[in-house]
Enzyme design. Sequence first.
Site, PDB file in Angstrom:
ATOM      1  N   HIS A  83      64.802  -9.702 -25.642  1.00  0.00           N
ATOM      2  CA  HIS A  83      64.624  -8.263 -25.866  1.00  0.00           C
ATOM      3  C   HIS A  83      63.588  -7.738 -24.884  1.00  0.00           C
ATOM      4  O   HIS A  83      62.436  -8.154 -24.914  1.00  0.00           O
ATOM      5  CB  HIS A  83      64.154  -7.980 -27.299  1.00  0.00           C
ATOM      6  CG  HIS A  83      65.234  -8.147 -28.322  1.00  0.00           C
ATOM      7  ND1 HIS A  83      65.080  -7.776 -29.644  1.00  0.00           N
ATOM      8  CD2 HIS A  83      66.495  -8.632 -28.222  1.00  0.00           C
ATOM      9  CE1 HIS A  83      66.199  -8.025 -30.297  1.00  0.00           C
ATOM     10  NE2 HIS A  83      67.065  -8.561 -29.468  1.00  0.00           N
ATOM     11  N   PRO A 303      52.726  -8.846 -41.028  1.00  0.00           N
ATOM     12  CA  PRO A 303      53.883  -9.158 -40.188  1.00  0.00           C
ATOM     13  C   PRO A 303      54.227  -8.106 -39.127  1.00  0.00           C
ATOM     14  O   PRO A 303      55.105  -8.352 -38.309  1.00  0.00           O
ATOM     15  CB  PRO A 303      55.025  -9.293 -41.197  1.00  0.00           C
ATOM     16  CG  PRO A 303      54.604  -8.479 -42.371  1.00  0.00           C
ATOM     17  CD  PRO A 303      53.106  -8.548 -42.423  1.00  0.00           C
ATOM     18  N   LYS A 307      53.077 -11.616 -35.027  1.00  0.00           N
ATOM     19  CA  LYS A 307      52.160 -12.484 -34.290  1.00  0.00           C
ATOM     20  C   LYS A 307      51.948 -13.859 -34.932  1.00  0.00           C
ATOM     21  O   LYS A 307      51.420 -14.768 -34.283  1.00  0.00           O
ATOM     22  CB  LYS A 307      50.787 -11.796 -34.158  1.00  0.00           C
ATOM     23  CG  LYS A 307      50.789 -10.678 -33.132  1.00  0.00           C
ATOM     24  CD  LYS A 307      50.687 -11.238 -31.720  1.00  0.00           C
ATOM     25  CE  LYS A 307      50.904 -10.211 -30.653  1.00  0.00           C
ATOM     26  NZ  LYS A 307      52.222 -10.292 -30.005  1.00  0.00           N
ATOM     27  N   TYR A 395      52.244  -6.618 -27.693  1.00  0.00           N
ATOM     28  CA  TYR A 395      53.449  -7.115 -28.362  1.00  0.00           C
ATOM     29  C   TYR A 395      54.005  -8.336 -27.638  1.00  0.00           C
ATOM     30  O   TYR A 395      54.442  -9.306 -28.270  1.00  0.00           O
ATOM     31  CB  TYR A 395      54.501  -6.002 -28.406  1.00  0.00           C
ATOM     32  CG  TYR A 395      55.578  -6.237 -29.448  1.00  0.00           C
ATOM     33  CD1 TYR A 395      55.494  -5.666 -30.702  1.00  0.00           C
ATOM     34  CD2 TYR A 395      56.687  -7.043 -29.151  1.00  0.00           C
ATOM     35  CE1 TYR A 395      56.482  -5.894 -31.665  1.00  0.00           C
ATOM     36  CE2 TYR A 395      57.669  -7.268 -30.092  1.00  0.00           C
ATOM     37  CZ  TYR A 395      57.571  -6.693 -31.354  1.00  0.00           C
ATOM     38  OH  TYR A 395      58.543  -6.928 -32.296  1.00  0.00           O
TER      39      TYR A 395
HETATM   40  C1  PHB Z   1      61.743 -10.347 -38.134  1.00  0.00           C
HETATM   41  O1  PHB Z   1      61.703 -11.010 -39.175  1.00  0.00           O
HETATM   42  O2  PHB Z   1      62.772 -10.284 -37.457  1.00  0.00           O
HETATM   43  C2  PHB Z   1      60.547  -9.576 -37.709  1.00  0.00           C
HETATM   44  C3  PHB Z   1      59.441  -9.472 -38.534  1.00  0.00           C
HETATM   45  C4  PHB Z   1      58.338  -8.727 -38.127  1.00  0.00           C
HETATM   46  C5  PHB Z   1      58.344  -8.109 -36.901  1.00  0.00           C
HETATM   47  C6  PHB Z   1      59.437  -8.243 -36.062  1.00  0.00           C
HETATM   48  C7  PHB Z   1      60.534  -8.976 -36.463  1.00  0.00           C
HETATM   49  O3  PHB Z   1      57.294  -7.365 -36.498  1.00  0.00           O
END
Ligand code: PHB
Length: 400
Positions: A83, A303, A307, A395
């Site tokens: 991505h 979440p 990270k 990020y």
């Molecule tokens: C995911 O579980 O795909 C996920 C969780 C938190 C994020 C990004 C992706 O910030």
Amino acid sequence: MTTTPSPEPHRSTTTVGIVGAGPAGLMLSHLLARDGVDNVVVDNRSYAEIEQTVRAGILEAGSVRLLVDSGVSDRVLREGDEHAGIEIGFDGRLARIDFADLVGSSVWLYPQTDVFIDLAAARSRDGGDVRFGVTDTSVDDLTSDRPVLRFTDADGVPHELRCDLLVGTDGSRSICRRAIPETQRQQSFREYPFAWFGILCEAPASAPELVYSHSDRGFALISQRTETLQRMYFQCRPDTDVENWSDDRIWAELQSRVNVNGLELREGPITSRTVLRFRSSVCEPMRYGRLLLAGDAAHTVPPTGAKGLNLALADVGVLAPAIRAFLATGTERELDDYSVRALQRVWKAQHFSSWMTSMLHLPPDASVFDLRRQQAEIRSIIDSRAGSTYLAEGYTGWPA
Ligand code: PHB
């Protein structure tokens, strides 16, 4: 009354005893083995239990490099999804943060479950000693030069494993961290007044990249897993009971929160629902005597910035060479240096995760001032190349 004497433990030795066979423990085991350092990994969960735990799915480019370059597997390159940006849903539209353009980097959608499967397969391929399903795990003699790891294996045989070093990679409820006297560690902790309601659903993807959506009804995140399985989240109260949420109610809530031009949310049967608590914590230092901590055992992040897994892998990327240097020289400073170096990244990630969380979520008691300030903050990120670059840099992950 007679009591059966407990059987004499099976006594053995290894160089590094590792508690916890999640990604941090297995990656460390792999890196040490590659350097010829003997190690044993134990975990009280079974292989199936770890494999079936649904966790986050985004890998920084540095995490991908570690998996590939260290010879774990290149499956992430073949089956993961690169991505080159994310979308921020705000004010009825999507604003793209273009990582490739802004910082020349990208991330990979590759679930933690697959990272675990690859690591466990690599340990098994290379003859690693990993024991799942152990019980009665404890660590002792941490300030001696022969700390001990005790456990009972899956066949009921008690073991006493003497080591040069012990590493706790045993997650947020770490028994290793709790073995450090409270007077010898600084514990930072923050709990947030909201949580995420996470679902897996059988549906086609709604968007090619992740959508982080701000709305008056609260935050939502649209993520993916496969062509037919999707992962989504929406902000909820921490005491939310998933039993009270039918598929229809969940879809209505998600639809109302991703009400932006250019995005049609595709619905399907919901196969998993869980509430994820939002917590930030750090234990400093990440070392006590001959015990070192890595991953969630030492720190947890909310979440929002994905990270957690990346930090765990970054920790062991620093820890493996520190252990090698310590074993070669006997200099304890190498172990302190690990903690100092790892904590610099840990605190950057703490800041990034709590910043992204506060930019996209409002607490239940937020005022109009709070909302207007937050809207202005989002605009100053998405309307500005400097602002977007700041988000992109955090990020995709800072250089090691
Ligand atoms: C995911 O579980 O795909 C996920 C969780 C938190 C994020 C990004 C992706 O910030």
